[in-house]
Design an enzyme around this catalytic site. Structure first.
Site, mmCIF file in Angstrom:
data_model
loop_
_atom_site.group_PDB
_atom_site.id
_atom_site.type_symbol
_atom_site.label_atom_id
_atom_site.label_comp_id
_atom_site.label_asym_id
_atom_site.label_seq_id
_atom_site.Cartn_x
_atom_site.Cartn_y
_atom_site.Cartn_z
ATOM 1 N N HIS A 15 31.972 -12.996 14.189
ATOM 2 C CA HIS A 15 33.317 -13.006 13.225
ATOM 3 C C HIS A 15 33.437 -11.781 12.535
ATOM 4 C CE1 HIS A 15 30.604 -14.296 10.154
ATOM 5 N NE2 HIS A 15 31.614 -13.728 9.176
HETATM 6 C C1 UD1 Z 1 35.816 -14.077 5.606
HETATM 7 C C2 UD1 Z 1 35.088 -12.974 4.823
HETATM 8 C C3 UD1 Z 1 33.646 -12.653 5.470
HETATM 9 C C4 UD1 Z 1 32.871 -14.062 5.731
HETATM 10 C C5 UD1 Z 1 33.762 -14.837 6.743
HETATM 11 C C6 UD1 Z 1 33.238 -16.369 6.612
HETATM 12 C C7 UD1 Z 1 36.281 -11.148 3.553
HETATM 13 C C8 UD1 Z 1 36.838 -9.762 3.586
HETATM 14 N N1 UD1 Z 1 35.578 -11.555 4.799
HETATM 15 O O1 UD1 Z 1 36.236 -13.413 6.912
HETATM 16 O O2 UD1 Z 1 32.807 -11.883 4.606
HETATM 17 O O3 UD1 Z 1 31.687 -13.744 6.449
HETATM 18 O O4 UD1 Z 1 34.909 -15.330 5.829
HETATM 19 O O5 UD1 Z 1 33.586 -17.042 7.791
HETATM 20 O O6 UD1 Z 1 36.562 -11.891 2.567
HETATM 21 N N2 UD1 Z 1 42.052 -17.645 10.171
HETATM 22 C C9 UD1 Z 1 42.522 -18.647 10.719
HETATM 23 N N3 UD1 Z 1 42.161 -20.104 9.938
HETATM 24 C C10 UD1 Z 1 41.564 -19.738 8.661
HETATM 25 C C11 UD1 Z 1 41.041 -18.722 8.373
HETATM 26 C C12 UD1 Z 1 41.136 -17.631 9.035
HETATM 27 O O7 UD1 Z 1 43.137 -18.796 11.607
HETATM 28 O O8 UD1 Z 1 41.282 -20.905 8.152
HETATM 29 C C13 UD1 Z 1 42.024 -16.443 10.908
HETATM 30 C C14 UD1 Z 1 43.473 -15.497 10.472
HETATM 31 O O9 UD1 Z 1 43.772 -15.122 11.714
HETATM 32 C C15 UD1 Z 1 42.804 -14.455 9.800
HETATM 33 C C16 UD1 Z 1 41.388 -14.422 10.206
HETATM 34 O O10 UD1 Z 1 40.781 -15.498 10.532
HETATM 35 O O11 UD1 Z 1 43.555 -13.290 9.600
HETATM 36 C C17 UD1 Z 1 40.427 -13.660 9.270
HETATM 37 O O12 UD1 Z 1 40.217 -14.338 8.050
HETATM 38 P P1 UD1 Z 1 39.887 -13.722 6.754
HETATM 39 O O13 UD1 Z 1 39.608 -15.057 5.584
HETATM 40 O O14 UD1 Z 1 40.781 -12.754 6.193
HETATM 41 O O15 UD1 Z 1 38.462 -13.373 7.016
HETATM 42 P P2 UD1 Z 1 37.226 -13.674 7.876
HETATM 43 O O16 UD1 Z 1 37.060 -13.046 9.011
HETATM 44 O O17 UD1 Z 1 37.281 -15.212 8.116
HETATM 45 N N1 UDP Z 2 28.985 -22.649 10.293
HETATM 46 C C1 UDP Z 2 29.561 -23.901 10.514
HETATM 47 N N2 UDP Z 2 30.275 -24.249 11.570
HETATM 48 C C2 UDP Z 2 30.772 -22.996 12.464
HETATM 49 C C3 UDP Z 2 30.024 -21.948 12.377
HETATM 50 C C4 UDP Z 2 29.246 -21.681 11.150
HETATM 51 O O1 UDP Z 2 29.118 -24.942 9.601
HETATM 52 O O2 UDP Z 2 31.534 -23.397 13.623
HETATM 53 C C5 UDP Z 2 28.184 -22.441 9.005
HETATM 54 C C6 UDP Z 2 26.643 -21.759 9.228
HETATM 55 O O3 UDP Z 2 25.863 -22.671 9.565
HETATM 56 C C7 UDP Z 2 26.419 -21.312 7.812
HETATM 57 C C8 UDP Z 2 27.794 -20.819 7.414
HETATM 58 O O4 UDP Z 2 28.817 -21.312 8.151
HETATM 59 O O5 UDP Z 2 26.017 -22.318 7.203
HETATM 60 C C9 UDP Z 2 28.095 -19.249 7.783
HETATM 61 O O6 UDP Z 2 29.361 -18.866 7.586
HETATM 62 P P1 UDP Z 2 29.995 -17.626 8.340
HETATM 63 O O7 UDP Z 2 29.246 -17.099 9.323
HETATM 64 O O8 UDP Z 2 31.518 -17.917 8.654
HETATM 65 O O9 UDP Z 2 29.927 -16.548 7.169
HETATM 66 P P2 UDP Z 2 28.975 -15.560 6.723
HETATM 67 O O10 UDP Z 2 27.604 -16.010 6.400
HETATM 68 O O11 UDP Z 2 28.602 -14.411 7.757
HETATM 69 O O12 UDP Z 2 29.519 -14.890 5.346
#
Ligand code: UD1
Ligand code: UDP
Length: 350
Positions: free
Chosen positions: A203
């Protein structure tokens, strides 16, 4: 004391699951959900499964460009901070919700505590690195998870208010591992055998936002000749469609899953291939070889201990890791004792 906690993204719900209920034994906590993550399986499922207190506020900020997302959070948080007058604001990790929570506290002169402080990739192109550097600079109390995080802060001239409490995600694993052992519905549904499959998550913006990098990752997984389970983050799903990339049949793509289901998949996997921060640590906790598809990692101790290799997004390096990487070292205790939440409470009490 009144502590206002800001969460918004999946890993922050998991971290808060370890800390919120402990803090509430001695203090009043106001929990604010920014709404950065909002799909049922990116948010609600964690509150239900992990017994996280219901948020007092949901800002429903949703997705958007960095400026709009962070700015909207700031505007809405400011109103709540002014109304609630917390003694402390607590933020986790390195997302845009972390930055907004921190900046708003700093502007209103409310003391700020940062859980998971001091992590550095030294790659300022990452939004997460920008968020954590600024948050650490603004924080009065820095709860760090590892020794290297302490060093990182000292190198930046931050010497006061640092507490190495261990990693709250280790607390979370210890709290929920037993419960997760029975959550094996996905393995049954996908007709997988224990220890035969690779578990993958993708991601990170630096991978999804560049077609070449995502294409390399997809090709490596398609060609690895093993079953791969991939709970697909919505960000990655969107880019796969935009780029017209397709997974082969060996990749079992599923929707994002709850934490217990995820831990169960981790504990029964053969290897873990990821660009997630949290999943790298969980691979270590579960004693699973981890292949990290990034150019660097903040979790350097997992690499130094021989359980994680950082391979970037070169297709052959990813494939080589999947085929050949076998950790040959016993583990050192690098993330504390799993009592980070209690230690956080003790510091806050002082
Ligand atoms: C965010 C964090 C990242 C973290 C990740 C955990 C920032 C800059 N990034 O990234 O550090 O590792 O969360 O998962 O804060 N979307 C959905 N549904 C949701 C949420 C997101 O469809 O409930 C989609 C949307 O298209 C959105 C994209 O995911 O534009 C990215 O979501 P966003 O919260 O901006 O960043 P993450 O990639 O999730
Ligand atoms: N995780 C989860 N379901 C999923 C993918 C990840 O519960 O489908 C959990 C994972 O076990 C870990 C956390 O989400 O505890 C990590 O989050 P993510 O990878 O989204 O973000 P990051 O840690 O890179 O910021």
């Amino acid at each position: 004391m009144k502590i206002l906690t800001v969460v918004g993204a999946r890993p922050q719900f998991i971290k808060a699951s370890a800390v919120s209920n402990v803090i509430r034994k001695c203090h009043k906590e106001i929990l604010v959900h920014t709404g950065q993550h909002y799909d049922e399986n990116m948010s609600q499922v964690f509150f239900e499964e992990l017994n996280i207190p219901r948020p007092d506020y949901n800002l429903e900020v949703g997705s958007g460009n960095h400026g709009k997302q962070t700015g909207t959070m700031l505007i809405k948080l400011e109103e709540i901070y002014i109304k609630e007058k917390p003694d402390f604001v607590l933020v986790y990790g390195d997302t845009n919700s972390t930055l907004a929570g921190a900046l708003c506290a700093s502007k209103l002169l409310i003391p700020l505590a940062h859980v998971e402080a001091g992590l550095r990739s030294f790659n300022r192109k990452m939004p997460e690195e920008q968020n954590r550097v600024i948050t650490d600079r603004l924080s009065n109390i820095l709860f760090v998870p590892t020794d290297s995080a302490v060093e990182n802060l000292k190198r930046e001239g931050i010497k006061e208010g640092i507490y190495n409490v261990g990693d709250v995600m280790f607390d979370a694993i210890l709290n929920f591992k037993k419960l997760a052992e029975n959550k094996n519905e996905i393995i049954k549904e996908l007709a997988l055998q224990d220890k035969e499959y690779i578990l993958t998550t993708i991601h990170r913006a630096e991978n999804t936002n560049y077609i070449e990098r995502l294409k390399n990752i997809v090709e490596a997984l398609n060609e690895c000749g093993k079953p791969v389970v991939l709970p697909l983050h919505p960000r990655t799903k969107k880019y796969m469609t935009d780029y017209g990339l397709k997974f082969n049949d060996n990749i079992k793509v599923i929707e994002p899953i709850g934490y217990l289901e995820m831990i169960n998949l981790e504990m029964n996997s053969q290897k873990i291939v990821t660009d997630s921060g949290g999943v790298q640590k969980e691979a270590f906790f579960m004693k699973k070889p981890c292949i990290t598809m990034r150019d660097e990692t903040e979790w350097v101790e997992t690499v130094e201990n021989g359980w994680n290799i950082v391979v970037g997004t070169d297709k052959n390096k990813i494939l080589d890791g999947i085929m050949n990487f076998i950790p040959d070292k016993t583990q050192k205790n690098i993330f504390g004792k799993g009592d980070a939440a209690i230690k956080i409470l003790e510091v806050l009490n002082k």
